[in-house]
Scaffold this active site. Structure first.
Site, mmCIF file in Angstrom:
data_model
loop_
_atom_site.group_PDB
_atom_site.id
_atom_site.type_symbol
_atom_site.label_atom_id
_atom_site.label_comp_id
_atom_site.label_asym_id
_atom_site.label_seq_id
_atom_site.Cartn_x
_atom_site.Cartn_y
_atom_site.Cartn_z
ATOM 1 N N THR A 222 0.794 -1.308 0.064
ATOM 2 C CA THR A 222 0.009 -0.206 0.086
ATOM 3 C C THR A 222 0.826 1.285 0.037
ATOM 4 O O THR A 222 2.046 1.131 -0.071
ATOM 5 C CB THR A 222 -1.001 -0.046 1.159
ATOM 6 O OG1 THR A 222 -0.168 0.234 2.298
ATOM 7 C CG2 THR A 222 -1.858 -1.391 1.457
ATOM 8 N N GLU B 240 13.663 -4.812 1.257
ATOM 9 C CA GLU B 240 14.535 -4.446 0.509
ATOM 10 C C GLU B 240 14.174 -3.299 -0.698
ATOM 11 O O GLU B 240 14.979 -2.492 -0.973
ATOM 12 C CB GLU B 240 15.111 -5.751 -0.511
ATOM 13 C CG GLU B 240 16.288 -5.281 -1.483
ATOM 14 C CD GLU B 240 17.584 -5.044 -1.034
ATOM 15 O OE1 GLU B 240 18.053 -4.007 -0.948
ATOM 16 O OE2 GLU B 240 18.342 -5.849 -0.405
ATOM 17 N N VAL C 276 14.078 0.859 -0.322
ATOM 18 C CA VAL C 276 15.124 1.814 -0.709
ATOM 19 C C VAL C 276 15.811 1.367 -2.138
ATOM 20 O O VAL C 276 16.060 0.360 -2.055
ATOM 21 C CB VAL C 276 16.432 2.194 0.277
ATOM 22 C CG1 VAL C 276 17.326 3.087 -0.120
ATOM 23 C CG2 VAL C 276 15.812 2.180 1.810
ATOM 24 N N GLU D 205 5.180 14.215 -7.984
ATOM 25 C CA GLU D 205 3.827 14.334 -7.523
ATOM 26 C C GLU D 205 3.215 15.699 -8.021
ATOM 27 O O GLU D 205 3.979 16.599 -7.781
ATOM 28 C CB GLU D 205 3.402 14.134 -6.053
ATOM 29 C CG GLU D 205 3.905 12.583 -5.585
ATOM 30 C CD GLU D 205 3.192 11.764 -5.974
ATOM 31 O OE1 GLU D 205 1.814 11.833 -6.114
ATOM 32 O OE2 GLU D 205 3.469 10.463 -6.007
ATOM 33 N N LYS E 202 14.350 7.092 3.723
ATOM 34 C CA LYS E 202 15.267 6.083 2.983
ATOM 35 C C LYS E 202 16.427 5.918 4.091
ATOM 36 O O LYS E 202 16.996 4.817 4.400
ATOM 37 C CB LYS E 202 15.680 6.375 1.593
ATOM 38 C CG LYS E 202 14.458 5.981 0.719
ATOM 39 C CD LYS E 202 14.618 6.646 -0.620
ATOM 40 C CE LYS E 202 13.275 5.999 -1.374
ATOM 41 N NZ LYS E 202 13.337 6.947 -2.803
ATOM 42 N N GLY F 19 10.105 2.128 -10.003
ATOM 43 C CA GLY F 19 9.657 1.312 -11.385
ATOM 44 C C GLY F 19 8.910 0.144 -10.984
ATOM 45 O O GLY F 19 9.101 -0.602 -9.906
HETATM 46 N N1 LIG Z 1 6.264 2.413 -7.431
HETATM 47 C C1 LIG Z 1 7.615 2.502 -7.351
HETATM 48 O O1 LIG Z 1 8.627 2.609 -8.115
HETATM 49 C C2 LIG Z 1 8.212 2.277 -5.751
HETATM 50 C C3 LIG Z 1 9.572 2.181 -5.639
HETATM 51 C C4 LIG Z 1 9.884 1.950 -4.330
HETATM 52 C C5 LIG Z 1 8.706 1.689 -3.275
HETATM 53 N N2 LIG Z 1 7.520 1.942 -3.627
HETATM 54 C C6 LIG Z 1 6.804 1.854 -2.565
HETATM 55 O O2 LIG Z 1 5.806 0.604 -2.626
HETATM 56 C C7 LIG Z 1 4.402 0.706 -2.232
HETATM 57 C C8 LIG Z 1 3.560 0.687 -3.390
HETATM 58 O O3 LIG Z 1 3.836 1.447 -4.356
HETATM 59 P P1 LIG Z 1 2.994 1.527 -5.913
HETATM 60 O O4 LIG Z 1 3.823 2.377 -6.705
HETATM 61 O O5 LIG Z 1 2.441 0.104 -6.151
HETATM 62 O O6 LIG Z 1 1.558 2.286 -5.283
HETATM 63 P P2 LIG Z 1 0.086 2.541 -5.917
HETATM 64 O O7 LIG Z 1 0.473 2.130 -7.416
HETATM 65 O O8 LIG Z 1 -0.493 3.733 -5.336
HETATM 66 O O9 LIG Z 1 -0.589 1.094 -5.217
HETATM 67 C C9 LIG Z 1 -0.907 1.106 -3.958
HETATM 68 C C10 LIG Z 1 -2.352 0.455 -3.907
HETATM 69 O O10 LIG Z 1 -2.615 0.186 -2.423
HETATM 70 C C11 LIG Z 1 -3.814 0.384 -2.308
HETATM 71 N N3 LIG Z 1 -4.387 0.622 -0.778
HETATM 72 C C12 LIG Z 1 -4.158 1.666 -0.040
HETATM 73 N N4 LIG Z 1 -4.374 1.620 1.183
HETATM 74 C C13 LIG Z 1 -4.807 0.477 1.185
HETATM 75 C C14 LIG Z 1 -5.433 -0.511 2.287
HETATM 76 N N5 LIG Z 1 -5.663 0.060 3.478
HETATM 77 N N6 LIG Z 1 -5.672 -1.676 1.973
HETATM 78 C C15 LIG Z 1 -5.651 -2.288 0.837
HETATM 79 N N7 LIG Z 1 -5.221 -1.466 -0.064
HETATM 80 C C16 LIG Z 1 -4.759 -0.123 -0.088
HETATM 81 C C17 LIG Z 1 -4.022 1.696 -3.160
HETATM 82 O O11 LIG Z 1 -5.377 2.306 -3.269
HETATM 83 P P3 LIG Z 1 -5.677 3.748 -3.609
HETATM 84 O O12 LIG Z 1 -5.239 3.676 -5.077
HETATM 85 O O13 LIG Z 1 -7.025 3.882 -3.764
HETATM 86 O O14 LIG Z 1 -4.894 4.607 -2.479
HETATM 87 C C18 LIG Z 1 -3.453 1.255 -4.414
HETATM 88 O O15 LIG Z 1 -4.279 0.396 -5.092
HETATM 89 C C19 LIG Z 1 4.456 2.317 -1.884
HETATM 90 O O16 LIG Z 1 4.586 2.442 -0.405
HETATM 91 C C20 LIG Z 1 5.650 2.862 -2.317
HETATM 92 O O17 LIG Z 1 5.955 3.892 -1.732
HETATM 93 C C21 LIG Z 1 7.132 2.171 -4.656
#
Ligand SMILES: NC(=O)c1ccc[n+]([C@@H]2O[C@H](COP(=O)([O-])OP(=O)(O)OC[C@H]3O[C@@H](n4cnc5c(N)ncnc54)[C@H](OP(=O)(O)O)[C@@H]3O)[C@@H](O)[C@H]2O)c1
Length: 348
Positions: free
Chosen positions: A98, A151, A154, A211, A226, A323
């Site tokens: 999430t 992992e 970060v 954002e 991080k 990514g």
């Molecule tokens: N994307 C990257 O490149 C990246 C890199 C490193 C780390 N991360 C981390 O990895 C995590 C996931 O990233 P992401 O890019 O996949 O984010 P994302 O596309 O926004 O996906 C998160 C999903 O979780 C859902 N969600 C939020 N609260 C929830 C709850 N209580 N129960 C169930 N589902 C819930 C969200 O719904 P809503 O859309 O309604 O909020 C969304 O569908 C984040 O913490 C992010 O900081 C991401």
């Protein structure tokens, strides 16, 4: 025996991991003896589905692609929220993906605590729980005989935690210093090409790096989370958010960039933690680095981290910081490390 996985949150990263698991199913089985079933997926907007025997993951993904929802899938129980999914499904590994909340870490912190308390492993790319409650979660995991792995929190799948904990084991990490936020590094790179801060930020937003409200990146909060994770996980620093000095990149002007260029330097947002006199301190702040510094050569959204150790000197790891596939891969490496440990009783 197959690991029974449950996804909590199923956005970019969750789907990235699901695709990797499907693409590599045979290779994971034959090369590593790693077998998996996804028994549950629960997402707050896309709905939820659970089948104790395992879901047809490619079927679920194609329903999701067509309808934007998970509950169009023909079988299984629908509608269980995150906590019910963690508590009441037969999953033995919870994949927490999430959104990151750096103020309270919620709801992810409750997800992780609930899972660990029930003796379920957790793998996550979420920065919140690891940044704010690492010691508590690590102790809870130990007490319950399960793993808490992060992992991907970060530098996505670029290995840092495993390098620090396994690759550098036996040395003392005296300092870690890195470019841990791709968005700000992109903005600084574009400013060096002649854009103003505002123009570079707008371009970063257009490309989806920044954002609409860019503060988490440009004010240094993301880099702070991080460096906190790295300092606490790899240097036993036991730091809190308020202990880390923080300054972002919003005050850097084109004339600062030009002046640095004349001096053979380049501005970077540097997150750093160092051990001095038995104490670890950490800072996030812009610094003009000499071009000979490996970090000065890291451009665009790429990330990098230099470890300084007593036995090896400096070691720099450079790679993607974000990514879909890259972060999905981080979760896979965590799953494989749990599997290696459980199947051989060793971490490598
Ligand atoms: N994307 C990257 O490149 C990246 C890199 C490193 C780390 N991360 C981390 O990895 C995590 C996931 O990233 P992401 O890019 O996949 O984010 P994302 O596309 O926004 O996906 C998160 C999903 O979780 C859902 N969600 C939020 N609260 C929830 C709850 N209580 N129960 C169930 N589902 C819930 C969200 O719904 P809503 O859309 O309604 O909020 C969304 O569908 C984040 O913490 C992010 O900081 C991401």
């Amino acid at each position: 025996v197959a690991y029974r996985l449950a996804f909590i949150g199923f956005g970019t990263v969750g789907q990235g991991l699901a695709e990797i698991l499907l693409d590599k199913r045979e290779a994971l089985r034959s090369q590593y003896g790693f077998e998996w079933e996804v028994v549950a997926i629960s997402d707050i907007t896309k709905g939820a589905v659970y089948s104790e025997k395992g879901l047809d993951l490619s079927g679920v993904l194609s329903v999701l692609q067509k309808t934007g929802r998970l509950d169009g899938y023909s079988e299984g129980i629908k509608g269980w929220d995150s906590l019910k999914t963690i508590r009441e499904t037969n999953a033995d590994v919870i994949i927490e993906v999430t959104f990151t909340n750096i103020e309270t870490a919620e709801p992810a912190l409750s997800h992780v605590k609930t899972a660990l308390s029930l003796g379920k492993h957790v793998v996550t790319s979420n920065k919140g729980p690891a940044a704010l409650a690492l010691e508590e979660l690590t102790n809870l995991a130990k007490e319950k005989g399960v793993f808490f792995k992060f992992e991907g929190a970060v530098m996505s799948g670029t290995p840092l935690i495993s390098v620090g904990l396994n690759g550098l084991a036996g040395s003392e990490i005296q300092e870690i210093r890195g470019i841990l936020n791709g968005t700000t590094n992109y903005i600084l790179t574009e400013m060096e090409k002649g854009k103003t801060y505002e123009e570079a930020l707008r371009e970063a937003q257009r490309l989806g790096y920044a954002e609409a409200v860019p503060d988490a990146d440009v004010e240094g909060w993301d880099a702070l989370a991080k460096i906190l994770i790295l300092a606490n996980a790899l240097m036993k620093a036991n730091l809190k958010v308020k202990d880390v000095e923080r300054e972002g990149i919003t005050k850097i002007t084109p004339s600062d960039i030009e002046e640095a260029r004349r001096e053979g330097k380049r501005w970077k947002l540097i997150a750093r933690a160092q051990r001095e006199g038995g104490k670890v301190t950490a800072q996030v702040r812009p610094q003009a680095l000499p071009l000979e510094d490996p970090l000065a050569q890291v451009m665009g959204v790429t990330n990098a981290l230099t470890f300084r150790t007593d036995l090896l000197g400096g070691v720099t790891v450079i790679g993607p910081g974000a990514g879909r596939k890259e972060t999905g891969f981080a979760l896979l490496t965590d799953l494989l490390e749990i599997h290696r440990y459980l199947s051989h009783g060793s971490r490598s």
